[in-house]
Design a protein around this motif. Structure first.
Motif, PDB file in Angstrom:
ATOM      1  N   LEU B  46       0.569  -1.086  -0.101  1.00 27.97           N
ATOM      2  CA  LEU B  46       0.086   0.125  -0.014  1.00 27.97           C
ATOM      3  C   LEU B  46       0.761   1.104   0.040  1.00 27.97           C
ATOM      4  O   LEU B  46       0.582   2.073  -0.381  1.00 27.97           O
ATOM      5  CB  LEU B  46      -0.116  -0.457   1.278  1.00 27.97           C
ATOM      6  N   SER B  50       1.232   3.333  -3.261  1.00 29.29           N
ATOM      7  CA  SER B  50       0.742   5.299  -2.920  1.00 29.29           C
ATOM      8  C   SER B  50       1.510   6.454  -3.587  1.00 29.29           C
ATOM      9  O   SER B  50       1.482   7.524  -3.809  1.00 29.29           O
ATOM     10  CB  SER B  50      -0.036   5.597  -1.534  1.00 29.29           C
ATOM     11  N   VAL B  58      -6.384   4.272  -3.199  1.00 29.31           N
ATOM     12  CA  VAL B  58      -5.652   3.170  -2.752  1.00 29.31           C
ATOM     13  C   VAL B  58      -6.214   2.191  -1.719  1.00 29.31           C
ATOM     14  O   VAL B  58      -6.389   2.395  -0.571  1.00 29.31           O
ATOM     15  CB  VAL B  58      -3.927   3.420  -2.397  1.00 29.31           C
ATOM     16  N   THR B  60      -6.860  -1.924   0.913  1.00 31.71           N
ATOM     17  CA  THR B  60      -7.015  -3.172   0.630  1.00 31.71           C
ATOM     18  C   THR B  60      -7.694  -4.253   0.117  1.00 31.71           C
ATOM     19  O   THR B  60      -9.220  -3.340  -0.485  1.00 31.71           O
ATOM     20  CB  THR B  60      -6.491  -3.645   2.157  1.00 31.71           C
ATOM     21  N   PHE B  88      -7.766   6.727   0.181  1.00 32.63           N
ATOM     22  CA  PHE B  88      -7.175   5.558   0.641  1.00 32.63           C
ATOM     23  C   PHE B  88      -8.983   4.444   0.924  1.00 32.63           C
ATOM     24  O   PHE B  88     -10.373   6.059   1.214  1.00 32.63           O
ATOM     25  CB  PHE B  88      -7.116   5.802   1.810  1.00 32.63           C
TER      26      PHE B  88
END
Lengths: 327, 292
Positions: B46, B50, B58, B60, B88
């Motif tokens: 991550l 990024s 970005v 999971t 995120f």
């Protein structure tokens, strides 16, 4: 004399990145980041940023605990960090703060020596590319292995305090991060080195890292910072280590420790005897600190961690010790 | 329509980063970082993605709270947000029974576990405004996610299966269709692609299998897979490509995407191994398939 910078995930990653970059410019050998178990930032994420933004400095996780992370995550996180840092990563393992571990897992860590041995043995095999099936104290694996083979397996250090764990460190760890009162440190290093020799290792194979509270004292007010550090450190010290702290008034000190352990650090700091600051911290002006480190060096310590809390101005402190670092 | 892509840590991280850059240049707006047992940890990926990209979200895609403590998931996003701002998304899921069992974890109380983690993330000041997506394939979980999450990552890419899943969506939640993807032909990647499709098919929800009368075929795939002999999967290739993958020529893929759009899907997530295939990624860029 080798210097390292120390930080914890309690501090903003942006501030720490700036400090670590300066430490790298100043030829510090390592940056050690402690995982605050109850803190908000996550250690593998935190170290990844440092791995990407630095080039030479060794990056140590000092420490994490296998009691709060599945071993597969320690293995896969280490693999990623070793790759991102171009083999500069060092994995520090320990039991962690017992109250925090209990708060997170609901259980007190047990069989700590066997569990630490198991963890190191499993990780070492995994880093060699082995697929493992294992039913153990902390880890149960079935045909588990890492998909990427590491070019250079990371060194594994211990951050532990008890004599049994120190003996285990002497047997299997690549390095040990020591912390605690002065006399305890001298005993602890002896235990590690004796165990190393008993297991056919030279103490020189083991890297002895010293991490005590660190305060550069420029005026009397800075001693207040030292007292605060002593309050926080005292709260975390187990009783058998606490007994090493020499104080003029033990009853008063017991009161202070109780305040610390109940989380009342400010009140504890106000009442903290100065001799305790001297015992559990490396505090003083530049010359006094260097002299203290030289004394520790004679006892076998190899690397000295500067900070936290450093002093009034962390960047100034980091630059100040530049001249002491080996190039 | 928005477009996302899955990246994973089974290849050198330098390659992951290069692929992410290429994908962003092609118009990808979301990177979903997968977490598979044995692959590199998703959190460092991550950070690397990024750092290497400019604007894309970005996330999971997905991590399981059975494996990662919720405090660590929150901590990872707290750190990322501090570094890279508001770009995120948190993708949560249950994680596969088999991969979790390989690391000693038994999945119990799935909904309760996810609910607890979502509550924790929502009640943590720094992660409270990060959108939460839940990866789903079964009716109960889809219904739960539609009521509790900001988005759903549906583990289906076949429009018929997506339509089936939509009956369990109870609110106006953001819907993403997520499945193994590849622009064909891609000789280097096709065997692996087949394997990924077989893994996804093996985990297809039992109700879906029953409703579409594909239980026997899925059982056959599970057996072939269990034998550890990829050649045995060959006879299921067409079935897998048709039902569990987004693949083919660019125009064939576009056709499937159009059908998904009509169903209300807001995001297409190109699942693995598209994110690993330089060939597919270059094609994505050259054809302006998604940037247009």
């Amino acid at each position: 004399m080798r210097f390292a910078i120390g930080e914890t995930t309690l501090t903003s990653i942006k501030d720490v990145l700036e400090r670590v970059r300066i430490a790298e410019e100043c030829n510090y050998t390592s940056a050690w980041i402690g995982e605050e178990l109850m803190g908000l930032r996550e250690i593998f994420t935190y170290l990844s940023e440092l791995a990407i933004k630095t080039k030479r400095i060794r990056l140590g996780l000092g420490i994490t605990t296998p009691w709060i992370r599945n071993i597969s995550l320690i293995a896969s996180g280490t693999t990623a960090l070793q790759e991102l840092s171009n083999n500069r990563f060092v994995l520090g393992l320990g039991v962690g703060g017992l109250p925090e571990v209990k708060r997170i897992t609901g259980k007190e860590p047990r069989n700590v020596v066997s569990a630490m041995r198991e963890t190191v043995e499993l990780l070492t095999q995994l880093f060699k590319g082995k697929k493992l099936s294992h039913k153990g104290i902390l880890s149960n694996l079935t045909n588990y292995g890492l998909s990427s083979l590491l070019k250079v397996p990371p060194k594994i250090y211990f951050g532990v305090r008890g004599p049994k764990l120190l003996r285990l460190a002497g047997e299997i760890a690549d390095g040990v991060i020591f912390s605690g009162p002065r006399d305890y440190l001298f005993d602890a290093i002896k235990i590690v080195d004796k165990s190393a020799m008993e297991h056919a290792r030279s103490p020189k194979e083991i890297d002895h890292v010293l991490w005590t509270g660190f305060v550069l004292v420029e005026d009397e007010k800075d001693l207040d910072l030292g007292k605060k550090v002593a309050a926080i450190v005292s709260a975390a010290l187990p009783d058998f280590v606490m007994r090493y702290v020499k104080v003029k008034d033990p009853k008063q000190f017991a009161k202070v420790v109780n305040l610390s352990r109940s989380g009342n650090y400010l009140e504890a700091a106000k009442l903290m005897p100065l001799e305790v600051v001297d015992e559990v911290c490396t505090a003083g002006n530049f010359d006094e600190i260097v002299k203290r480190f030289e004394e520790y060096e004679k006892h076998g310590f190899d690397e000295f961690i500067v900070g936290p809390p450093f002093g009034k101005d962390p960047l100034k402190v980091i630059r100040l010790f530049k001249n002491c670092t080996e190039v | 329509m928005e477009y996302g892509i899955c990246l994973m840590g089974d290849i050198p991280l330098q390659e992951v980063v290069e692929n992410a850059k290429l994908a962003e240049e092609s118009g990808i707006q979301y990177f979903w970082i997968g977490d598979t047992v044995g692959y590199k940890h998703p959190f460092p990926i991550l950070v690397a993605v990024s750092e290497a990209t400019k604007k894309a979200i970005v996330g999971t895609g997905i991590v399981s709270p059975f494996l990662h403590r919720c405090v660590h998931i929150a901590g990872a996003f707290e750190t990322l947000k501090e570094l890279y701002g508001d770009r995120f998304a948190i993708g949560l899921g249950t994680g596969g029974v088999l991969p979790l069992s390989m690391v000693g974890i038994r999945r119990k109380g799935v909904i309760k576990k996810l609910e607890g983690c979502i509550d924790k993330l929502r009640n943590t000041a720094t992660t409270s405004n990060i959108p939460i997506f839940v990866g789903c394939s079964g009716p109960k979980l889809i219904e739960f996610a539609s009521k509790n999450a900001d988005g759903i990552l549906l583990n289906y890419i076949n429009p018929n299966f997506v339509e089936w899943a939509l009956q369990y969506v109870k609110t106006d939640v953001t819907l993403a269709a997520y499945g193994p993807s590849l622009i064909l032909p891609d000789p280097e990647m096709e065997n692996y692609f087949e394997l990924v499709c077989a893994i996804v098919a093996s985990e297809a929800n039992r109700n879906l299998q029953k409703d579409f009368k594909i239980t026997n075929t899925i059982t056959g795939i599970q057996h072939a897979f269990g034998e550890g002999e990829p050649a045995l999967l060959e006879k299921y290739k067409n079935f897998l490509y048709e039902n569990f993958a987004l693949c083919g020529s660019v125009s064939e893929i576009e056709k499937k995407i159009t059908s998904l759009r009509k169903l209300g899907i807001k995001q297409i997530v190109f699942g693995y191994p598209m994110g690993r295939s330089k060939r597919s990624l270059k094609k994505l860029k050259e054809t302006y398939m998604i940037s247009s």
